[in-house]
Design a protein around this motif. Sequence first.
Motif, PDB file in Angstrom:
ATOM      1  N   UNK A  65     -11.713  -6.709   7.605  1.00  0.00           N
ATOM      2  CA  UNK A  65     -12.297  -7.365   6.431  1.00  0.00           C
ATOM      3  C   UNK A  65     -12.949  -6.372   5.476  1.00  0.00           C
ATOM      4  N   UNK A  66     -12.836  -5.090   5.761  1.00  0.00           N
ATOM      5  CA  UNK A  66     -13.444  -4.059   4.929  1.00  0.00           C
ATOM      6  C   UNK A  66     -12.701  -3.953   3.597  1.00  0.00           C
ATOM      7  N   UNK A  67     -13.465  -3.844   2.531  1.00  0.00           N
ATOM      8  CA  UNK A  67     -12.883  -3.694   1.192  1.00  0.00           C
ATOM      9  C   UNK A  67     -12.054  -2.419   1.103  1.00  0.00           C
ATOM     10  N   UNK A  68     -12.528  -1.340   1.693  1.00  0.00           N
ATOM     11  CA  UNK A  68     -11.815  -0.063   1.632  1.00  0.00           C
ATOM     12  C   UNK A  68     -10.462  -0.135   2.337  1.00  0.00           C
ATOM     13  N   UNK A  69     -10.394  -0.838   3.448  1.00  0.00           N
ATOM     14  CA  UNK A  69      -9.125  -0.997   4.160  1.00  0.00           C
ATOM     15  C   UNK A  69      -8.115  -1.719   3.265  1.00  0.00           C
ATOM     16  N   UNK A  70      -8.563  -2.759   2.581  1.00  0.00           N
ATOM     17  CA  UNK A  70      -7.657  -3.518   1.718  1.00  0.00           C
ATOM     18  C   UNK A  70      -7.253  -2.724   0.484  1.00  0.00           C
ATOM     19  N   UNK A  71      -8.165  -1.936  -0.068  1.00  0.00           N
ATOM     20  CA  UNK A  71      -7.806  -1.061  -1.192  1.00  0.00           C
ATOM     21  C   UNK A  71      -6.743  -0.059  -0.740  1.00  0.00           C
ATOM     22  N   UNK A  72      -6.955   0.536   0.431  1.00  0.00           N
ATOM     23  CA  UNK A  72      -5.991   1.493   0.975  1.00  0.00           C
ATOM     24  C   UNK A  72      -4.640   0.815   1.182  1.00  0.00           C
ATOM     25  N   UNK A  73      -4.639  -0.380   1.745  1.00  0.00           N
ATOM     26  CA  UNK A  73      -3.402  -1.113   1.991  1.00  0.00           C
ATOM     27  C   UNK A  73      -2.667  -1.411   0.685  1.00  0.00           C
ATOM     28  N   UNK A  74      -3.385  -1.864  -0.331  1.00  0.00           N
ATOM     29  CA  UNK A  74      -2.756  -2.180  -1.617  1.00  0.00           C
ATOM     30  C   UNK A  74      -2.211  -0.915  -2.287  1.00  0.00           C
ATOM     31  N   UNK A  75      -2.917   0.203  -2.138  1.00  0.00           N
ATOM     32  CA  UNK A  75      -2.410   1.467  -2.674  1.00  0.00           C
ATOM     33  C   UNK A  75      -1.116   1.877  -1.957  1.00  0.00           C
ATOM     34  N   UNK A  76      -1.062   1.644  -0.640  1.00  0.00           N
ATOM     35  CA  UNK A  76       0.159   1.947   0.111  1.00  0.00           C
ATOM     36  C   UNK A  76       1.321   1.097  -0.372  1.00  0.00           C
ATOM     37  N   UNK A  77       1.079  -0.191  -0.574  1.00  0.00           N
ATOM     38  CA  UNK A  77       2.131  -1.084  -1.061  1.00  0.00           C
ATOM     39  C   UNK A  77       2.615  -0.610  -2.432  1.00  0.00           C
ATOM     40  N   UNK A  78       1.684  -0.241  -3.293  1.00  0.00           N
ATOM     41  CA  UNK A  78       2.049   0.255  -4.620  1.00  0.00           C
ATOM     42  C   UNK A  78       2.848   1.555  -4.517  1.00  0.00           C
ATOM     43  N   UNK A  79       2.427   2.448  -3.617  1.00  0.00           N
ATOM     44  CA  UNK A  79       3.132   3.717  -3.450  1.00  0.00           C
ATOM     45  C   UNK A  79       4.562   3.487  -2.972  1.00  0.00           C
ATOM     46  N   UNK A  80       4.746   2.600  -1.990  1.00  0.00           N
ATOM     47  CA  UNK A  80       6.087   2.326  -1.495  1.00  0.00           C
ATOM     48  C   UNK A  80       6.947   1.661  -2.560  1.00  0.00           C
ATOM     49  N   UNK A  81       6.371   0.788  -3.373  1.00  0.00           N
ATOM     50  CA  UNK A  81       7.119   0.157  -4.470  1.00  0.00           C
ATOM     51  C   UNK A  81       7.551   1.218  -5.489  1.00  0.00           C
ATOM     52  N   UNK A  82       6.651   2.144  -5.796  1.00  0.00           N
ATOM     53  CA  UNK A  82       7.008   3.228  -6.710  1.00  0.00           C
ATOM     54  C   UNK A  82       8.092   4.120  -6.118  1.00  0.00           C
ATOM     55  N   UNK A  83       8.052   4.351  -4.810  1.00  0.00           N
ATOM     56  CA  UNK A  83       9.098   5.132  -4.164  1.00  0.00           C
ATOM     57  C   UNK A  83      10.460   4.453  -4.323  1.00  0.00           C
ATOM     58  N   UNK A  84      10.505   3.135  -4.171  1.00  0.00           N
ATOM     59  CA  UNK A  84      11.770   2.404  -4.329  1.00  0.00           C
ATOM     60  C   UNK A  84      12.298   2.594  -5.750  1.00  0.00           C
ATOM     61  N   UNK A  85      11.418   2.442  -6.742  1.00  0.00           N
ATOM     62  CA  UNK A  85      11.840   2.621  -8.130  1.00  0.00           C
ATOM     63  C   UNK A  85      12.280   4.063  -8.373  1.00  0.00           C
ATOM     64  N   UNK A  86      11.564   5.032  -7.795  1.00  0.00           N
ATOM     65  CA  UNK A  86      11.914   6.437  -7.956  1.00  0.00           C
ATOM     66  C   UNK A  86      13.295   6.740  -7.379  1.00  0.00           C
ATOM     67  N   UNK A  87      13.564   6.229  -6.201  1.00  0.00           N
ATOM     68  CA  UNK A  87      14.854   6.490  -5.568  1.00  0.00           C
ATOM     69  C   UNK A  87      15.982   5.860  -6.389  1.00  0.00           C
ATOM     70  N   UNK A  88      15.736   4.659  -6.910  1.00  0.00           N
ATOM     71  CA  UNK A  88      16.765   4.007  -7.736  1.00  0.00           C
ATOM     72  C   UNK A  88      17.073   4.823  -8.989  1.00  0.00           C
ATOM     73  N   UNK A  89      16.049   5.297  -9.676  1.00  0.00           N
ATOM     74  CA  UNK A  89      16.300   6.095 -10.877  1.00  0.00           C
ATOM     75  C   UNK A  89      16.859   7.472 -10.510  1.00  0.00           C
TER      76      UNK A  89
END
Length: 128
Positions: A65-89
């Motif tokens: 329930x820690x705010x920092x854990x959720x911020x870290x998790x959301x940053x990871x999701x964003x990073x992986x989404x950016x990786x998908x877009x990067x690989x496609x381009x």
Amino acid sequence: MLTAATVWAALLTYAVMLVAFRYAKQRAFHVLGMISVILFDLGMPVYLYLYKDWYRRLIVESELTSFLVWIHFMMLVMMYALYVMQVKTALRLLRCDNSVRIDHRAQGRAVLLVRALVIFTGALLVES
């Protein structure tokens, strides 16, 4: 804060990513460096799951329930989404479609920023 070997490994791969970003015109080095970093980032959660006591940390100690854990998790999701877009381009660039070059560079800058935030939040979460 920065005592875990995983944080040092992430910082080392971040340096590789910065150098590969800087020398993007050396295509072989750029592609090899970026693929290596992406594979490292995909393997890191597997390593943490297998070798760290995540159940105690997240469930028993209620850090889920820690705010920092959720911020870290959301940053990871964003990073992986950016990786998908990067690989496609990147695949389009390798097929000589230069219309995505500007998008690829902008996404690369976003990856550098988000990955730095992932490493920073991960370092804050490390147990000493």
